[in-house]
Write a protein that holds these residues in place. Structure first.
Motif, short mmCIF file in Angstrom:
data_model
loop_
_atom_site.label_atom_id
_atom_site.label_comp_id
_atom_site.label_asym_id
_atom_site.label_seq_id
_atom_site.Cartn_x
_atom_site.Cartn_y
_atom_site.Cartn_z
N GLY A 74 0.81 -1.21 0.00
CA GLY A 74 0.00 0.00 0.00
C GLY A 74 0.84 1.26 0.00
N ARG A 75 0.15 2.37 0.14
CA ARG A 75 0.83 3.66 0.09
C ARG A 75 1.83 3.82 1.23
NH1 ARG A 75 -2.39 9.47 0.51
NH2 ARG A 75 -0.54 10.82 0.65
N TYR A 76 1.42 3.43 2.44
CA TYR A 76 2.31 3.61 3.59
C TYR A 76 3.47 2.64 3.56
CZ TYR A 76 -1.51 6.50 5.28
OH TYR A 76 -2.46 7.47 5.38
N ASP A 77 3.30 1.50 2.91
CA ASP A 77 4.42 0.58 2.74
C ASP A 77 5.51 1.19 1.87
OD1 ASP A 77 3.19 -1.48 4.26
OD2 ASP A 77 1.96 -2.02 2.53
N LEU A 78 5.10 1.95 0.85
CA LEU A 78 6.09 2.60 0.00
C LEU A 78 6.82 3.71 0.75
CD1 LEU A 78 4.22 2.89 -3.43
CD2 LEU A 78 5.81 1.13 -2.66
N ASN A 79 6.09 4.43 1.62
CA ASN A 79 6.75 5.46 2.43
C ASN A 79 7.79 4.85 3.37
OD1 ASN A 79 5.31 7.53 1.26
ND2 ASN A 79 3.75 7.61 2.86
N LYS A 80 7.47 3.69 3.95
CA LYS A 80 8.43 3.02 4.82
C LYS A 80 9.62 2.49 4.02
CE LYS A 80 4.93 1.57 8.18
NZ LYS A 80 4.23 0.40 8.79
N TYR A 81 9.36 2.09 2.79
CA TYR A 81 10.43 1.56 1.95
C TYR A 81 11.46 2.63 1.60
CZ TYR A 81 12.65 -1.04 -1.86
OH TYR A 81 13.55 -1.67 -2.67
N CYS A 82 11.08 3.90 1.66
CA CYS A 82 12.03 4.99 1.40
C CYS A 82 13.17 4.98 2.41
CB CYS A 82 11.30 6.34 1.43
SG CYS A 82 10.16 6.59 0.07
N ALA A 83 12.86 4.65 3.67
CA ALA A 83 13.91 4.58 4.69
C ALA A 83 14.87 3.43 4.40
CB ALA A 83 13.28 4.40 6.07
N VAL A 84 14.36 2.33 3.86
CA VAL A 84 15.22 1.20 3.49
C VAL A 84 16.16 1.60 2.35
CG1 VAL A 84 15.23 -1.18 2.63
CG2 VAL A 84 13.46 -0.43 4.23
N LEU A 85 15.63 2.34 1.38
CA LEU A 85 16.46 2.80 0.27
C LEU A 85 17.53 3.77 0.74
CD1 LEU A 85 13.70 3.39 -2.46
CD2 LEU A 85 15.35 1.52 -2.36
N ALA A 86 17.18 4.64 1.70
CA ALA A 86 18.15 5.61 2.22
C ALA A 86 19.29 4.91 2.94
CB ALA A 86 17.46 6.60 3.14
N ALA A 87 18.99 3.82 3.63
CA ALA A 87 20.03 3.07 4.34
C ALA A 87 20.89 2.26 3.39
CB ALA A 87 19.39 2.15 5.38
N GLU A 88 20.35 1.90 2.23
CA GLU A 88 21.07 1.03 1.31
C GLU A 88 21.87 1.80 0.27
OE1 GLU A 88 20.08 -2.73 -1.73
OE2 GLU A 88 18.48 -1.75 -0.54
N PHE A 89 21.34 2.94 -0.17
CA PHE A 89 21.99 3.70 -1.25
C PHE A 89 22.40 5.08 -0.74
CE2 PHE A 89 19.00 0.77 -3.27
CZ PHE A 89 19.84 0.13 -4.18
N PRO A 90 23.68 5.46 -0.88
CA PRO A 90 24.13 6.77 -0.40
C PRO A 90 23.47 7.94 -1.11
CG PRO A 90 25.99 5.29 -0.79
CD PRO A 90 24.78 4.62 -1.36
N ASN A 91 23.22 7.81 -2.43
CA ASN A 91 22.60 8.93 -3.14
C ASN A 91 21.18 9.19 -2.65
OD1 ASN A 91 21.65 6.52 -4.23
ND2 ASN A 91 21.26 7.43 -6.23
N ALA A 92 20.47 8.13 -2.23
CA ALA A 92 19.12 8.31 -1.69
C ALA A 92 19.15 8.95 -0.31
CB ALA A 92 18.39 6.97 -1.63
N SER A 93 20.15 8.63 0.49
CA SER A 93 20.25 9.22 1.84
C SER A 93 20.57 10.71 1.78
CB SER A 93 21.31 8.49 2.65
OG SER A 93 22.60 8.66 2.07
N GLU A 94 21.18 11.18 0.68
CA GLU A 94 21.50 12.61 0.55
C GLU A 94 20.28 13.45 0.29
OE1 GLU A 94 24.29 12.71 -2.60
OE2 GLU A 94 26.00 11.99 -1.40
N LEU A 95 19.22 12.84 -0.23
CA LEU A 95 17.99 13.58 -0.51
C LEU A 95 17.16 13.70 0.76
CD1 LEU A 95 16.49 14.88 -2.95
CD2 LEU A 95 15.22 12.74 -3.16
N ASN A 96 16.48 14.82 0.91
CA ASN A 96 15.64 15.06 2.08
C ASN A 96 14.59 13.96 2.23
OD1 ASN A 96 12.84 16.53 3.01
ND2 ASN A 96 14.59 17.24 4.18
N SER A 97 14.27 13.61 3.48
CA SER A 97 13.33 12.51 3.73
C SER A 97 11.95 12.80 3.17
CB SER A 97 13.24 12.25 5.24
OG SER A 97 12.78 13.42 5.92
N MET A 98 11.49 14.06 3.26
CA MET A 98 10.20 14.42 2.70
C MET A 98 10.20 14.33 1.18
SD MET A 98 7.82 15.18 4.90
CE MET A 98 7.49 15.73 6.57
N ALA A 99 11.33 14.66 0.56
CA ALA A 99 11.44 14.54 -0.90
C ALA A 99 11.41 13.07 -1.32
CB ALA A 99 12.72 15.21 -1.39
N ARG A 100 11.99 12.20 -0.50
CA ARG A 100 11.92 10.76 -0.79
C ARG A 100 10.47 10.27 -0.71
NH1 ARG A 100 16.70 10.51 2.64
NH2 ARG A 100 15.41 9.73 4.37
#
Length: 313
Positions: free
Chosen positions: A43-69
């Motif tokens: 669902g929608r909230y599962d994708l929002n939680k998945y953003c934190a997983v991407l930020a921990a796994e990829f450095p370029n994703a962690s550089e972007l603001n959490s709200m932008a993710r």
């Protein structure tokens, strides 16, 4: 909700940082779409939680603001939700299955990751992409609104530069006197609109009038294109990209002319009548006619109808 748009001024280093933020947003959006494809009941909230997983796994994703993710994840979910709605409504033909994005042109920040200057003439982005402070060039004044009213800020890349769009939560009420007028509108190719009262608005045909210039710019762009470099997967020359940008700017000018014209006519129709009726055309299917596709696209029927709905609301 209203949207104010400003052109942003910065250095080349800052523009490259904006491009990197746009690429990262596209990367997160595509990753969220793949996550939805590979897992059931996402669902929608599962994708929002998945953003934190991407930020921990990829450095370029962690550089972007959490709200932008999260905003990138919301874009992916909007495409998924539209696909679900088309399936439930049993829309004929293709249902619009979500596709991976190849050429994103914007990145969206929500309520954090940016800060306006005291005079509201500059904006500073605080994430690790290195965008920094950008000057805002425009005629709108943001001092009339509270910072809390700015719900989203979007950086958009166009052929003629970079823009910042501010989505402001405000209610605008325009008091008008009833005209007691009812009108029916017919959309055409030889004319733009013809109403039931006998009034006819001519079709400006912006694309047709600029077609010679567009074709000339396209030929110059094609002459600088190297098929050998494309085959070798090597970047094209700087002259090619300059010609490509000139060609894109000419198309952008035509689209802006068409949009402003449709906006002016739609506003005039809404202000002059209490009830407006127009035909429900399937423009998407009509442009499949190769003999009329160019004229239909140049007429701007979809743009006019969307403007009528916006002003009516």
């Amino acid at each position: 909700m209203i949207v104010y748009e400003f052109k942003v001024k910065g250095k080349d280093k800052q523009y490259r940082a904006i491009d990197e933020a746009i690429r990262t947003s596209q990367f997160i959006q595509n990753k969220c779409l793949r996550y939805w494809m590979d897992n059931k009941n996402v669902g929608r909230y599962d994708l929002n939680k998945y953003c934190a997983v991407l930020a921990a796994e990829f450095p370029n994703a962690s550089e972007l603001n959490s709200m932008a993710r999260q905003s990138a994840a919301e874009r992916a979910w909007s495409a998924i939700a539209r696909f679900y709605d088309n399936c439930k409504k049993k829309v004929k033909g293709k249902k619009g299955f979500p596709k991976f994005k190849k050429h994103c042109r914007s990145v969206e920040y929500k309520t954090t990751g940016f800060k306006l200057s005291t005079n509201r003439k500059a904006i500073t982005f605080s994430d690790k992409k290195g965008i920094g402070t950008l000057k805002l060039k425009g005629t709108y004044d943001l001092n009339f609104y509270d910072i809390k009213q700015i719900k989203r800020v979007r950086l958009v890349r166009r052929a003629d530069g970079y823009y910042a769009q501010f989505a402001i939560d405000v209610e605008i009420k325009v008091e008008t006197q009833p005209t007691l007028q009812v009108v029916g509108i017919d959309l055409g190719l030889k004319y733009f609109i013809a109403d039931s009262k006998g009034n006819v608005e001519p079709s400006p045909q912006f694309y047709r009038s600029s077609q010679k210039q567009l074709n000339r710019a396209n030929r110059k762009k094609s002459k600088k294109f190297s098929p050998a470099k494309k085959k070798a997967k090597v970047r094209q020359s700087s002259n090619y990209h300059k010609a490509r940008n000139r060609y894109a700017r000419k198309h952008l000018r035509v689209s802006r002319q068409r949009k402003e014209y449709c906006k002016r006519v739609a506003y005039s129709v809404i202000q002059s009548n209490d009830l407006v009726a127009y035909e429900d055309l399937s423009v998407k299917n009509m442009v499949k006619n190769r003999h009329l596709a160019k004229s239909i696209s140049d007429a701007g029927w979809s743009t006019f109808r969307s403007m009528v709905r916006i002003f009516w609301a």
